[in-house]
Design a protein around this motif. Structure first.
Motif, PDB file in Angstrom:
ATOM      1  N   PRO A   1       0.803  -1.237   0.000  1.00 45.09           N
ATOM      2  CA  PRO A   1       0.000   0.000   0.000  1.00 45.09           C
ATOM      3  C   PRO A   1       0.830   1.279   0.000  1.00 45.09           C
ATOM      4  CG  PRO A   1      -0.905  -1.599   1.544  1.00 45.09           C
ATOM      5  CD  PRO A   1       0.379  -2.175   1.043  1.00 45.09           C
ATOM      6  N   ARG A   2       1.951   1.285   0.723  1.00 40.30           N
ATOM      7  CA  ARG A   2       2.782   2.489   0.780  1.00 40.30           C
ATOM      8  C   ARG A   2       3.291   2.867  -0.600  1.00 40.30           C
ATOM      9  NH1 ARG A   2       8.446   3.644   1.582  1.00 40.30           N
ATOM     10  NH2 ARG A   2       8.898   1.444   1.243  1.00 40.30           N
ATOM     11  N   ILE A   3       3.741   1.863  -1.363  1.00 42.47           N
ATOM     12  CA  ILE A   3       4.261   2.123  -2.714  1.00 42.47           C
ATOM     13  C   ILE A   3       3.131   2.518  -3.652  1.00 42.47           C
ATOM     14  CG2 ILE A   3       5.541   1.136  -4.643  1.00 42.47           C
ATOM     15  CD1 ILE A   3       7.189   1.559  -2.105  1.00 42.47           C
ATOM     16  N   THR A   4       1.980   1.859  -3.516  1.00 38.73           N
ATOM     17  CA  THR A   4       0.829   2.189  -4.370  1.00 38.73           C
ATOM     18  C   THR A   4       0.409   3.644  -4.154  1.00 38.73           C
ATOM     19  OG1 THR A   4       0.067  -0.101  -4.251  1.00 38.73           O
ATOM     20  CG2 THR A   4      -1.540   1.549  -4.948  1.00 38.73           C
ATOM     21  N   SER A   5       0.388   4.078  -2.891  1.00 40.51           N
ATOM     22  CA  SER A   5       0.035   5.464  -2.578  1.00 40.51           C
ATOM     23  C   SER A   5       1.024   6.434  -3.204  1.00 40.51           C
ATOM     24  CB  SER A   5      -0.002   5.646  -1.061  1.00 40.51           C
ATOM     25  OG  SER A   5      -0.158   6.998  -0.722  1.00 40.51           O
ATOM     26  N   MET A   6       2.308   6.111  -3.128  1.00 41.46           N
ATOM     27  CA  MET A   6       3.339   6.988  -3.687  1.00 41.46           C
ATOM     28  C   MET A   6       3.204   7.086  -5.205  1.00 41.46           C
ATOM     29  SD  MET A   6       7.480   6.540  -3.390  1.00 41.46           S
ATOM     30  CE  MET A   6       7.509   5.105  -4.469  1.00 41.46           C
ATOM     31  N   ILE A   7       3.019   5.950  -5.864  1.00 38.79           N
ATOM     32  CA  ILE A   7       2.922   5.949  -7.333  1.00 38.79           C
ATOM     33  C   ILE A   7       1.720   6.758  -7.800  1.00 38.79           C
ATOM     34  CG2 ILE A   7       2.498   4.447  -9.333  1.00 38.79           C
ATOM     35  CD1 ILE A   7       4.199   2.339  -7.888  1.00 38.79           C
ATOM     36  N   GLY A   8       0.629   6.712  -7.009  1.00 37.89           N
ATOM     37  CA  GLY A   8      -0.564   7.466  -7.378  1.00 37.89           C
ATOM     38  C   GLY A   8      -0.349   8.970  -7.340  1.00 37.89           C
ATOM     39  N   GLN A   9       0.701   9.430  -6.697  1.00 35.35           N
ATOM     40  CA  GLN A   9       0.962  10.874  -6.597  1.00 35.35           C
ATOM     41  C   GLN A   9       1.979  11.377  -7.616  1.00 35.35           C
ATOM     42  OE1 GLN A   9       1.546  12.239  -2.417  1.00 35.35           O
ATOM     43  NE2 GLN A   9       1.181  10.097  -1.882  1.00 35.35           N
ATOM     44  N   ILE A  10       2.612  10.473  -8.378  1.00 38.95           N
ATOM     45  CA  ILE A  10       3.688  10.890  -9.280  1.00 38.95           C
ATOM     46  C   ILE A  10       3.145  11.752 -10.414  1.00 38.95           C
ATOM     47  CG2 ILE A  10       5.468  10.095 -10.888  1.00 38.95           C
ATOM     48  CD1 ILE A  10       5.699   7.554  -9.232  1.00 38.95           C
ATOM     49  N   ALA A  11       3.768  12.907 -10.612  1.00 44.45           N
ATOM     50  CA  ALA A  11       3.437  13.775 -11.752  1.00 44.45           C
ATOM     51  C   ALA A  11       4.559  13.787 -12.778  1.00 44.45           C
ATOM     52  CB  ALA A  11       3.176  15.203 -11.267  1.00 44.45           C
ATOM     53  N   ARG A  12       5.785  13.575 -12.314  1.00 46.33           N
ATOM     54  CA  ARG A  12       6.922  13.498 -13.233  1.00 46.33           C
ATOM     55  C   ARG A  12       8.067  12.764 -12.557  1.00 46.33           C
ATOM     56  NH1 ARG A  12      11.201  17.127 -12.595  1.00 46.33           N
ATOM     57  NH2 ARG A  12      10.930  18.658 -10.926  1.00 46.33           N
ATOM     58  N   MET A  13       9.044  12.319 -13.349  1.00 50.30           N
ATOM     59  CA  MET A  13      10.224  11.639 -12.822  1.00 50.30           C
ATOM     60  C   MET A  13      11.466  12.166 -13.519  1.00 50.30           C
ATOM     61  SD  MET A  13       9.140   7.630 -12.283  1.00 50.30           S
ATOM     62  CE  MET A  13      10.751   7.245 -11.577  1.00 50.30           C
ATOM     63  N   GLU A  14      12.575  12.102 -12.799  1.00 55.13           N
ATOM     64  CA  GLU A  14      13.879  12.466 -13.354  1.00 55.13           C
ATOM     65  C   GLU A  14      14.856  11.330 -13.072  1.00 55.13           C
ATOM     66  OE1 GLU A  14      15.146  16.049 -11.501  1.00 55.13           O
ATOM     67  OE2 GLU A  14      13.751  17.346 -12.609  1.00 55.13           O
ATOM     68  N   THR A  15      15.842  11.182 -13.924  1.00 57.03           N
ATOM     69  CA  THR A  15      16.879  10.179 -13.694  1.00 57.03           C
ATOM     70  C   THR A  15      18.253  10.794 -13.922  1.00 57.03           C
ATOM     71  OG1 THR A  15      16.845   9.402 -15.987  1.00 57.03           O
ATOM     72  CG2 THR A  15      15.391   8.268 -14.424  1.00 57.03           C
ATOM     73  N   THR A  16      19.244  10.225 -13.254  1.00 57.49           N
ATOM     74  CA  THR A  16      20.639  10.599 -13.458  1.00 57.49           C
ATOM     75  C   THR A  16      21.426   9.321 -13.688  1.00 57.49           C
ATOM     76  OG1 THR A  16      20.437  12.510 -11.988  1.00 57.49           O
ATOM     77  CG2 THR A  16      22.663  11.727 -12.469  1.00 57.49           C
ATOM     78  N   VAL A  17      22.081   9.213 -14.822  1.00 57.86           N
ATOM     79  CA  VAL A  17      22.881   8.027 -15.152  1.00 57.86           C
ATOM     80  C   VAL A  17      24.281   8.194 -14.582  1.00 57.86           C
ATOM     81  CG1 VAL A  17      23.867   6.659 -17.031  1.00 57.86           C
ATOM     82  CG2 VAL A  17      21.545   7.562 -17.242  1.00 57.86           C
ATOM     83  N   VAL A  18      24.795   7.146 -13.933  1.00 64.39           N
ATOM     84  CA  VAL A  18      26.160   7.156 -13.400  1.00 64.39           C
ATOM     85  C   VAL A  18      26.922   5.972 -13.972  1.00 64.39           C
ATOM     86  CG1 VAL A  18      25.500   8.358 -11.286  1.00 64.39           C
ATOM     87  CG2 VAL A  18      25.452   5.871 -11.341  1.00 64.39           C
ATOM     88  N   ARG A  19      28.195   5.842 -13.594  1.00 67.12           N
ATOM     89  CA  ARG A  19      29.024   4.799 -14.198  1.00 67.12           C
ATOM     90  C   ARG A  19      28.862   3.450 -13.509  1.00 67.12           C
ATOM     91  NH1 ARG A  19      34.718   7.636 -13.770  1.00 67.12           N
ATOM     92  NH2 ARG A  19      33.770   8.112 -11.747  1.00 67.12           N
TER      93      ARG A  19
END
Length: 624
Positions: free
Chosen positions: A57-75
């Motif tokens: 449930p905690r993860i489901t609640s969090m995903i329901g609030q996502i409006a955008r995502m960012e990523t940073t690629v590292v080595r």
């Protein structure tokens, strides 16, 4: 909970990702950071949030609030671990496990010349006395004062115990520089054989420097090297027939051996930390035992913010990454639950520290005993925290009933004023929440521009400076505002909040009773003018006392610091022609700044090095 106006298409976002290691960040519709995570494969890890049919449930609640995502690629995965820890520690996302570690850890500081700073005497070619004879001191805060810092230590007690040992063994001074410069005879520390009295020339710079070097080696864990040097010195003194010096060195060698025997911990043959985690009632406790060079330095308990997580291994992994991000890492970490990413975490810490780091779970013999001790420490600390939390909630409920509030106050702020006859006035603002004091939210205000001793004006200024930020859209209003004082101080709070247009906050004055005993306080309710006397048995009174006492402690600590700083920065320093030597001579001759301010020109001229012109300049500086 914020719901995005347009649902975030996670599956489409995953298709744009690479399979490289990296860090991802989730934001809600208000651009508030929800979560920071790491991945050895960004595509797979981020995809698991949107492609798995069932999540907790905690993860489901969090995903329901996502409006955008960012990523940073590292080595590498190790770089991803460190970047994740940096972001979590600095940004404190809502759904991450966060190490709430706001206090700075104590160090032992061996003073020295501050980088880039030269005194007038140094510029003229004469080495500063306090630099030639450094001191050992307890230190918290920024490590930018020159010299060397040893630590961090797990507690102030561990630092003081170590300083006590070093003084007994190597007799280095621990007095303040101003005290050291103005001594004319040795102090009690010399009499009890804890200092060699460099202030009055009882030890030369070379001999003192040797003791400093031995202290550094000892603090670096090189006690054997110290022993070898001392033995060589003793033999050399004997060969030169300097038997008294040889006997003194012999006694020092015996003292070092006694200290090693007393503080050495069997089985702790290396630098290691033993870390255990206990979890109950939605609260986790991480307990750490510290061992350096075979010596136990004590333990410390931490209570990270969990954000709903119940995985002990994940809690430990997050703790280790954040805790060792900006402090020295020992060569061994013994843990109660093995994190899945232990190899990558060890590699990341090794790369940052410059030496090998092992994270071990399955241990035997003495290490197993230490781990069991850490587990028991964690369980005991957690039990105490749970009991304390229940007591605190009962007190909050009693306060709600006493004040007739509809809901439990989630944020209580309390203001207090401290000064000495109007000098160095400081106001404090402390914050309490449902889990107790929130020290990262505390604020101090140095009060200026008021009539000295005018507590009403001081309170008005502090409240105005605090709540102007709320008016500007920064910070939060409290659910309850406590003012340490009577009706006059309460009226200042009412006036300020009305002026700023941020009213509606319940305001309560906490006035001391006639006998000024704890528990006899009278509560003054703003607006109605009604007064309450809950009495010493009331749980609500206990909470108010705790908040008020913390505000008082925080204010008086700030006031003392400001007052001492003002007194240490003598007005003499601002007078042209009065350097360190003449300043010391003046203070010694007149017994302090007060005597100098009362002296006339002729009296000032009696001090060595003070001619008429300079005496007139000094007199003018104090008498306009």
């Amino acid at each position: 909970m914020n719901t995005p106006a347009t649902a975030f298409d996670g599956k489409a976002f995953v298709r744009t990702l690479s399979s490289a290691p990296g860090v991802y960040r989730m934001f809600d519709a208000d651009d508030v950071l929800l979560y920071v995570g790491k991945a050895s494969n960004l595509k797979k890890r981020v995809g698991s949030y949107f492609l798995k049919p069932r999540l907790e449930p905690r993860i489901t609640s969090m995903i329901g609030q996502i409006a955008r995502m960012e990523t940073t690629v590292v080595r590498t995965e190790a770089e991803a671990l460190l970047l994740e820890a940096q972001l979590i520690k600095s940004l404190k996302p809502r759904y991450n496990i966060v190490l709430r570690d706001d206090k700075s850890y104590p160090y032992i500081h061996l003073t020295g010349a501050k980088p880039g700073v030269r005194s007038r005497r140094e510029a003229e070619g004469e080495a500063e006395l306090t630099v030639r004879f450094p001191r050992l001191e307890f230190h918290r805060g920024a490590r930018d004062g020159g010299g060397r810092y040893f630590g961090p230590f797990p507690s102030a007690g561990a630092v003081r115990e170590s300083l006590d040992l070093i003084q007994k063994l190597f007799r280095l001074r621990n007095c303040a520089d101003s005290y050291f410069r103005n001594r004319s005879r040795p102090c009690l520390q010399y009499q009890i054989q804890r200092c060699t009295a460099p202030c009055v020339g009882f030890v030369d710079e070379v001999a003192y420097g040797q003791q400093v070097r031995h202290a550094e080696l000892f603090l670096d864990g090189k006690a054997e090297a110290v022993m070898q040097e001392l033995v060589a010195q003793m033999e050399r003194a004997s060969a030169e027939l300097a038997f008294e010096r040889a006997a003194a060195i012999r006694d020092q060698i015996a003292a070092v051996k006694r200290v090693q025997a007393h503080h050495y911990v069997q089985g702790a043959t290396t630098d290691m930390d033993v870390i255990a985690c206990a979890l109950e009632g939605g609260i986790a406790c991480v307990s750490v035992l510290f061992f350096r060079n075979g010596i136990g330095l004590g333990s410390h308990d931490f209570f990270p913010r969990l954000a709903g997580s119940s995985d002990l291994a994940a809690i430990l992994a997050s703790f280790i990454a954040q805790y060792y991000l900006d402090r020295p890492v020992p060569s061994e970490l013994i843990v109660s639950s093995a994190p899945e990413e232990a190899p990558a975490l060890a590699a990341a810490l090794a790369g940052r520290s410059g030496h090998g780091v092992e994270i071990k779970h399955a241990v035997r013999n003495e290490r197993a005993r230490f781990l069991d001790l850490a587990r028991r420490n964690a369980q005991a600390a957690l039990a105490a925290r749970l009991a304390s939390k229940q007591t605190l909630l009962a007190r909050f409920e009693a306060l709600r009933e006493l004040l007739g509030m509809d809901e439990l106050p989630q944020r209580i702020e309390c203001f207090d004023i401290s000064h000495t006859m109007g000098e160095a006035t400081v106001a404090s603002c402390v914050v309490f929440g449902a889990e107790g004091p929130e020290k990262s939210q505390y604020r101090r205000f140095n009060i200026s521009g008021i009539t000295p001793g005018d507590d009403y004006a001081a309170m008005h200024q502090a409240l105005q400076r605090r709540y102007k930020r709320v008016q500007a859209g920064e910070g939060k209003l409290p659910d309850l505002l406590l003012i340490d004082g009577g009706a006059g101080q309460v009226q200042q709070a009412v006036d300020v909040l009305n002026e700023l247009g941020v009213g509606g906050v319940p305001i309560v004055g906490v006035a001391k009773g006639p006998a000024r005993r704890a528990g006899d306080e009278t509560l003054i309710l703003a607006g109605s003018g009604k007064t309450l006397v809950p009495g010493p048995e009331s749980p609500a009174s206990h909470l108010i006392q705790a908040v008020r006492d913390e505000a008082h402690r925080f204010a008086i600590t700030g006031h003392r610091g400001r007052r001492e700083k003002a007194r240490e920065t003598s007005s003499l320093e601002e007078i042209s022609g009065v350097g360190a030597r003449r300043r010391a001579a003046l203070l010694k001759h007149f017994g302090g700044l007060g005597g100098i301010t009362r002296a006339g020109v002729e009296e000032l001229m009696q001090v060595e090095g003070i001619n008429r012109q300079l005496a007139e300049r000094i007199y003018g500086a104090f008498h306009g």
